[in-house]
Scaffold this motif. Structure first.
Motif, PDB file in Angstrom:
ATOM      1  N   ARG A  12       7.922 -64.156   5.702  1.00 48.87           N
ATOM      2  CA  ARG A  12       8.161 -64.692   6.695  1.00 48.87           C
ATOM      3  C   ARG A  12       7.052 -65.759   7.110  1.00 48.87           C
ATOM      4  O   ARG A  12       6.944 -66.996   7.543  1.00 48.87           O
ATOM      5  CB  ARG A  12       8.414 -63.869   8.022  1.00 48.87           C
ATOM      6  CG  ARG A  12       9.932 -63.157   7.812  1.00 48.87           C
ATOM      7  CD  ARG A  12      10.974 -64.264   7.976  1.00 48.87           C
ATOM      8  NE  ARG A  12      11.147 -64.672   9.561  1.00 48.87           N
ATOM      9  CZ  ARG A  12      11.509 -64.007  10.428  1.00 48.87           C
ATOM     10  NH1 ARG A  12      12.153 -62.880  10.469  1.00 48.87           N
ATOM     11  NH2 ARG A  12      11.523 -64.628  11.657  1.00 48.87           N
ATOM     12  N   ILE A  13       5.643 -64.939   6.838  1.00 44.34           N
ATOM     13  CA  ILE A  13       4.473 -65.721   7.114  1.00 44.34           C
ATOM     14  C   ILE A  13       4.308 -66.925   6.171  1.00 44.34           C
ATOM     15  O   ILE A  13       3.913 -68.183   6.496  1.00 44.34           O
ATOM     16  CB  ILE A  13       3.175 -64.701   6.908  1.00 44.34           C
ATOM     17  CG1 ILE A  13       3.378 -63.612   7.735  1.00 44.34           C
ATOM     18  CG2 ILE A  13       2.035 -65.655   7.428  1.00 44.34           C
ATOM     19  CD1 ILE A  13       2.823 -63.883   9.021  1.00 44.34           C
ATOM     20  N   GLN A  15       6.759 -68.820   4.716  1.00 41.60           N
ATOM     21  CA  GLN A  15       7.724 -69.828   5.385  1.00 41.60           C
ATOM     22  C   GLN A  15       7.217 -70.466   6.483  1.00 41.60           C
ATOM     23  O   GLN A  15       7.353 -71.461   6.529  1.00 41.60           O
ATOM     24  CB  GLN A  15       8.920 -68.936   5.742  1.00 41.60           C
ATOM     25  CG  GLN A  15       9.831 -68.578   4.573  1.00 41.60           C
ATOM     26  CD  GLN A  15      11.077 -67.779   4.797  1.00 41.60           C
ATOM     27  OE1 GLN A  15      11.371 -67.814   6.285  1.00 41.60           O
ATOM     28  NE2 GLN A  15      11.618 -67.122   4.028  1.00 41.60           N
ATOM     29  N   ALA A  16       6.694 -69.817   7.478  1.00 40.49           N
ATOM     30  CA  ALA A  16       6.054 -70.289   8.610  1.00 40.49           C
ATOM     31  C   ALA A  16       4.980 -71.231   8.328  1.00 40.49           C
ATOM     32  O   ALA A  16       4.572 -72.372   8.845  1.00 40.49           O
ATOM     33  CB  ALA A  16       5.428 -69.303   9.696  1.00 40.49           C
ATOM     34  N   TYR A  19       6.433 -74.255   6.882  1.00 38.34           N
ATOM     35  CA  TYR A  19       7.029 -75.103   7.859  1.00 38.34           C
ATOM     36  C   TYR A  19       6.065 -75.980   8.776  1.00 38.34           C
ATOM     37  O   TYR A  19       6.174 -77.181   8.855  1.00 38.34           O
ATOM     38  CB  TYR A  19       7.920 -74.262   8.729  1.00 38.34           C
ATOM     39  CG  TYR A  19       8.517 -75.176   9.839  1.00 38.34           C
ATOM     40  CD1 TYR A  19       9.729 -75.747   9.533  1.00 38.34           C
ATOM     41  CD2 TYR A  19       8.047 -75.200  11.213  1.00 38.34           C
ATOM     42  CE1 TYR A  19      10.496 -76.436  10.515  1.00 38.34           C
ATOM     43  CE2 TYR A  19       8.775 -76.067  11.909  1.00 38.34           C
ATOM     44  CZ  TYR A  19       9.968 -76.619  11.616  1.00 38.34           C
ATOM     45  OH  TYR A  19      10.677 -77.267  12.735  1.00 38.34           O
ATOM     46  N   CYS A  74      -3.989 -66.770  13.956  1.00 36.04           N
ATOM     47  CA  CYS A  74      -2.963 -66.182  14.499  1.00 36.04           C
ATOM     48  C   CYS A  74      -2.937 -65.173  15.818  1.00 36.04           C
ATOM     49  O   CYS A  74      -4.381 -64.659  15.773  1.00 36.04           O
ATOM     50  CB  CYS A  74      -2.435 -65.110  13.610  1.00 36.04           C
ATOM     51  SG  CYS A  74      -2.020 -65.967  11.954  1.00 36.04           S
ATOM     52  N   HIS A 276       2.219 -75.194  14.954  1.00 37.21           N
ATOM     53  CA  HIS A 276       2.128 -73.823  15.205  1.00 37.21           C
ATOM     54  C   HIS A 276       3.696 -73.273  15.265  1.00 37.21           C
ATOM     55  O   HIS A 276       4.589 -74.252  15.381  1.00 37.21           O
ATOM     56  CB  HIS A 276       1.412 -73.595  16.439  1.00 37.21           C
ATOM     57  CG  HIS A 276       2.153 -74.449  17.659  1.00 37.21           C
ATOM     58  ND1 HIS A 276       2.504 -73.721  18.786  1.00 37.21           N
ATOM     59  CD2 HIS A 276       2.411 -75.743  18.022  1.00 37.21           C
ATOM     60  CE1 HIS A 276       3.267 -74.367  19.653  1.00 37.21           C
ATOM     61  NE2 HIS A 276       3.233 -75.632  19.112  1.00 37.21           N
ATOM     62  N   ILE A 277       3.824 -71.952  14.982  1.00 43.48           N
ATOM     63  CA  ILE A 277       5.242 -71.493  15.173  1.00 43.48           C
ATOM     64  C   ILE A 277       5.116 -70.355  15.548  1.00 43.48           C
ATOM     65  O   ILE A 277       4.033 -69.491  15.209  1.00 43.48           O
ATOM     66  CB  ILE A 277       6.137 -71.942  14.069  1.00 43.48           C
ATOM     67  CG1 ILE A 277       7.381 -71.414  14.156  1.00 43.48           C
ATOM     68  CG2 ILE A 277       5.759 -70.761  12.853  1.00 43.48           C
ATOM     69  CD1 ILE A 277       8.429 -72.068  13.018  1.00 43.48           C
ATOM     70  N   SER A 278       6.020 -69.617  16.434  1.00 45.14           N
ATOM     71  CA  SER A 278       5.876 -68.003  16.592  1.00 45.14           C
ATOM     72  C   SER A 278       7.047 -67.659  15.969  1.00 45.14           C
ATOM     73  O   SER A 278       8.236 -68.139  16.205  1.00 45.14           O
ATOM     74  CB  SER A 278       6.162 -67.940  18.225  1.00 45.14           C
ATOM     75  OG  SER A 278       5.817 -66.727  18.702  1.00 45.14           O
ATOM     76  N   LEU A 279       6.808 -66.439  15.490  1.00 42.00           N
ATOM     77  CA  LEU A 279       8.155 -65.667  14.648  1.00 42.00           C
ATOM     78  C   LEU A 279       7.991 -64.207  15.301  1.00 42.00           C
ATOM     79  O   LEU A 279       7.080 -63.588  15.513  1.00 42.00           O
ATOM     80  CB  LEU A 279       8.166 -65.738  13.508  1.00 42.00           C
ATOM     81  CG  LEU A 279       7.045 -65.435  12.543  1.00 42.00           C
ATOM     82  CD1 LEU A 279       7.236 -64.183  12.002  1.00 42.00           C
ATOM     83  CD2 LEU A 279       7.008 -66.484  11.329  1.00 42.00           C
TER      84      LEU A 279
END
Lengths: 281, 167
Positions: A12-13, A15-16, A19, A74, A276-279
């Motif tokens: 997931r990290i 991919q983030a 992205y 992060c 930035h993105i939050s997951l």
């Protein structure tokens, strides 16, 4: 206790990071389109158009939005009922950085130590991680790429408690003017007020990555955000120092209780390549 | 805003033509150099050694590119903050440098040196690196590969957009 496997988290990290390297915050694109309809000057319009076209080019060509693919920063919120199986959070994060920076041809911008050899770490590690323990069984992590240009123009000072809101506005304007086009405006401004020497800087950084359209829940601080934005935009530094009505897209304050003798202040600048993105897992 | 197509290296008649605020579309050869490459170039000058590039014909671009993805000509390219190069600029100008591309203001000393040597400081837009990458026709590491993104890269560009900031 909920168990999260480190390999799921790792993927997931990665991919983030992939992205955000090719996709800016979508609200930036909306603001830029808005600017196009309002700006009159050809030079300013040309610059705004270039930033809009760059986002398309980045997505289509798979070339990063900016050559400075930054430090990975992060903020993790770890529910106390979550158990991360296998490696430590920080180790997984760094492994993801190493893989993503190699796989997606991102620039390696970290050096081993600041003063003598400044030898590149050759994997863009380490990331910078701030962790808080929260309630619940979820792991939420905000992942950002922070470039050096805007970061270098950030500012930190322990102010006198008698400082007025107007003086805070002036201090921010002074910082933004000093940054000029070096920080790649239009900017996002994150401001920490209160706390202490180290927490105010962390709050300023955290504030940069709050949703651009959300205001401070305290109306007094929301007003201050608005006043700062107005004053910063009145400088007419504009897009990349070329003038125009927008020097900053948004201003975010995170305030915190502080010592009776102190008024800690920090401002962190973010460029228009707002990545930035939050997951949540 | 005037827009001019310029074929590098910049000629004296190009120099006379362009004015502050004009947009230039540059075509030809550009070399990247940022902090560490500047330090080494100035080190060579201090030692009296021959430079690996002919400064008088060089367009120096303050840039640390991202790596080349498979199947592409180059990675992301864009200007870095020029003020960090200000301490090296007067020496390079004294040794023939005429054209620099970067981002942001220059120090008063660097600005004066640029004016004194009849050189030109151009700015490129920051954070439009994928778009700038599309102007690159060829890209290779020219020297000091050990510096990674801070090495000197040789680029051939067509219609690379910049703005005249100091001349």
């Amino acid at each position: 206790m909920r168990i999260i496997s480190s390999s799921v988290f790792l993927d997931r990290i990665i991919q983030a990071i992939e992205y955000i390297s090719f996709n800016p915050d979508p609200l930036i694109g909306l603001s830029l389109k808005d600017m196009l309809s309002q700006e009159q000057d050809d030079l300013v319009k040309d610059a705004v158009n270039s930033i809009i076209e760059n986002a398309d080019a980045s997505r289509q060509d798979r070339i990063p939005l900016c050559q400075d693919t930054g430090t990975i920063v992060c903020f993790a919120e770890m529910g106390k009922e979550v158990h991360l199986e296998g490696e430590l959070l920080f180790d997984i994060l760094n492994r993801a950085v190493k893989i993503a920076y190699d796989r997606y041809f991102l620039r390696l911008s970290m050096v081993e130590e600041p003063l003598f050899e400044r030898k590149n770490t050759l994997n863009n590690c380490p990331a910078i991680l701030h962790t808080t323990i929260t309630s619940g069984d979820k792991l939420t992590i905000l992942i950002a790429q922070k470039g050096g240009g805007a970061e270098n123009m950030s500012f930190h000072e322990m102010l006198n408690p008698s400082t007025s809101p107007k003086q805070i506005v002036d201090l921010v304007v002074e910082t933004v003017k000093k940054a000029g086009s070096k920080a790649c405006p239009p900017l996002i401004l994150g401001i920490g007020l209160g706390g202490n020497f180290e927490s105010v800087a962390i709050n300023a950084k955290r504030a940069v990555f709050l949703p651009m359209n959300v205001r401070n829940p305290d109306p007094r601080y929301a007003q201050l955000e608005e006043d700062i934005l107005g004053a910063v935009n009145a400088t007419k530094i504009g897009v990349q120092g070329m003038g125009g009505a927008k020097t900053a897209f948004s201003v975010h304050i995170i305030q915190a209780p502080c010592h009776i003798a102190s008024l800690p202040f920090a401002i962190n600048l973010q460029c228009h390549a707002h990545r930035h993105i939050s997951l949540t897992i | 805003m005037n827009i001019y197509e310029i074929h590098l290296p910049l000629t004296p008649s190009d120099f006379n033509l362009i004015g502050i605020g004009d947009k230039l579309l540059l075509s030809g050869e550009i070399f990247t150099a940022r902090d560490q490459a500047h330090k080494r170039l100035c080190g060579l000058i201090d030692l009296g050694e021959e430079l690996p590039i002919r400064l008088v014909e060089t367009t120096l671009f303050y840039c640390g590119p991202s790596p080349i993805p498979e199947g592409k000509i180059c990675g992301a390219i864009g200007p870095t903050t020029s003020t960090r190069m200000d301490i090296y600029t007067p020496l390079l100008l004294a040794n023939g440098l005429k054209v620099m591309i970067g981002k942001g203001e220059r120090s008063p000393v660097a600005k004066q040196a640029i004016l004194d040597h009849k050189a030109v400081y151009l700015t490129a837009l920051g954070g439009i690196s994928a778009l700038l990458s599309r102007t690159v026709q060829s890209f290779s590491c020219y020297m000091w590969e050990d510096l990674g993104p801070e090495a000197i890269y040789r680029l051939e560009v067509i219609n690379f957009p910049v703005y005249v900031a100091i001349k």
